[in-house]
Enzyme design. Sequence first.
Site, PDB file in Angstrom:
ATOM      1  N   GLY A 277      90.526  37.321  -4.410  1.00 23.11           N
ATOM      2  CA  GLY A 277      91.935  37.025  -3.767  1.00 23.11           C
ATOM      3  C   GLY A 277      92.746  38.173  -3.352  1.00 23.11           C
ATOM      4  O   GLY A 277      94.050  38.413  -3.178  1.00 23.11           O
TER       5      GLY A 277
ATOM      6  N   ASN B  27      92.955  39.295  -0.160  1.00 23.62           N
ATOM      7  CA  ASN B  27      93.721  38.800   0.994  1.00 23.62           C
ATOM      8  C   ASN B  27      95.110  37.953   0.750  1.00 23.62           C
ATOM      9  O   ASN B  27      96.015  38.057   1.223  1.00 23.62           O
ATOM     10  CB  ASN B  27      92.853  37.724   2.007  1.00 23.62           C
ATOM     11  CG  ASN B  27      91.943  38.738   2.837  1.00 23.62           C
ATOM     12  OD1 ASN B  27      92.388  39.501   3.914  1.00 23.62           O
ATOM     13  ND2 ASN B  27      90.616  38.679   2.568  1.00 23.62           N
TER      14      ASN B  27
ATOM     15  N   ILE C   7      83.789  23.648   2.362  1.00 23.24           N
ATOM     16  CA  ILE C   7      84.024  23.084   3.615  1.00 23.24           C
ATOM     17  C   ILE C   7      85.521  22.423   3.834  1.00 23.24           C
ATOM     18  O   ILE C   7      85.445  21.573   3.039  1.00 23.24           O
ATOM     19  CB  ILE C   7      82.781  22.396   4.083  1.00 23.24           C
ATOM     20  CG1 ILE C   7      81.554  23.054   4.176  1.00 23.24           C
ATOM     21  CG2 ILE C   7      83.051  21.747   5.647  1.00 23.24           C
ATOM     22  CD1 ILE C   7      81.590  24.185   5.274  1.00 23.24           C
TER      23      ILE C   7
ATOM     24  N   HIS D 238      88.188  35.750   9.168  1.00 22.42           N
ATOM     25  CA  HIS D 238      86.694  36.068   9.000  1.00 22.42           C
ATOM     26  C   HIS D 238      86.454  37.546   9.110  1.00 22.42           C
ATOM     27  O   HIS D 238      86.802  38.182  10.079  1.00 22.42           O
ATOM     28  CB  HIS D 238      85.986  35.169  10.074  1.00 22.42           C
ATOM     29  CG  HIS D 238      84.561  35.177  10.049  1.00 22.42           C
ATOM     30  ND1 HIS D 238      83.675  34.677   9.199  1.00 22.42           N
ATOM     31  CD2 HIS D 238      83.653  36.072  10.858  1.00 22.42           C
ATOM     32  CE1 HIS D 238      82.323  34.762   9.442  1.00 22.42           C
ATOM     33  NE2 HIS D 238      82.505  35.665  10.456  1.00 22.42           N
TER      34      HIS D 238
HETATM   35  C1  GRF Z   1      85.777  38.791   1.751  1.00 21.89           C
HETATM   36  O1  GRF Z   1      84.553  38.892   2.013  1.00 21.89           O
HETATM   37  C2  GRF Z   1      86.556  38.696   3.060  1.00 21.89           C
HETATM   38  O2  GRF Z   1      86.138  39.521   4.153  1.00 21.89           O
HETATM   39  C3  GRF Z   1      86.297  37.397   3.319  1.00 21.89           C
HETATM   40  O3  GRF Z   1      86.334  36.478   2.223  1.00 21.89           O
HETATM   41  C4  GRF Z   1      86.222  37.482   1.006  1.00 21.89           C
HETATM   42  C5  GRF Z   1      87.612  37.326   0.361  1.00 21.89           C
HETATM   43  O4  GRF Z   1      87.848  38.299  -0.104  1.00 21.89           O
HETATM   44  N1  GRF Z   1      87.516  36.775   4.155  1.00 21.89           N
HETATM   45  P1  GRF Z   1      89.225  38.279  -1.122  1.00 21.89           P
HETATM   46  O5  GRF Z   1      88.952  37.005  -2.062  1.00 21.89           O
HETATM   47  O6  GRF Z   1      90.241  37.912  -0.125  1.00 21.89           O
HETATM   48  O7  GRF Z   1      89.268  39.478  -1.779  1.00 21.89           O
END
Ligand code: GRF
Length: 210
Positions: free
Chosen positions: A14, A16, A94, A111
Amino acid sequence: MSEMKIAVLISGGGSNLQAIIDNVEKGYIPAKVSLVVSNKERVYGLTRAKNHGIETKVMTRAEYTSTENRDMALLKLLKEKEIDLVVLAGYLAILPIEIIKVYRNRIINIHPSLIPSFCGDGFYGERVHEQAFKRGVRVSGATVHFVNEITDGGPIILQETVDVNFNDNVKKIQEKVLKIEHKILPLAVKLFAEGRLEVIDNRVKIHEKQ
Ligand code: GRF
């Protein structure tokens, strides 16, 4: 107009999600994270949500008699919470066509490559960076896009690059790209919340701030 409501879907750490939460709390994103849904139990992303008083829901495949039932329960929850924008932040399940249709151009995904490179079915997480490393790319980066029926095939909102040096290993590439993710995902959510994104023939026009 009432504040825009965001649901963030996760499957892991998490980071992001945290970037979105931080940018909402400092007023950069004019919206509210109303809900965090994980398809995996006991992931740190759920802790991050709880630390900020955000409602969480775990929806594992095992809890439902079928994937369809799980997906319909997810759609029902999104509607009940009057969600305006769904953000996939490291969500590894999905998304069903029904949800994509109801939320056409209201689902954003991050992505960790420059789409159309290293994307599509089977390209997620560290595998993306392994392929970029093996190919010997000189630049990689991240892409934020709207979600449609094609995996990683929706209209591209933002992209940003990182330089890849010969001595960079897979972990280093992933680290560089993750920093970019934490920048462009909140920006894309901000642009959406400000009503500045328009999809024209599978391309995205970003309008100036009014
Ligand atoms: C990471 O590999 C990011 O590149 C991709 O999904 C994974 C999630 O990371 N979007 P996080 O759970 O947000 O740290």
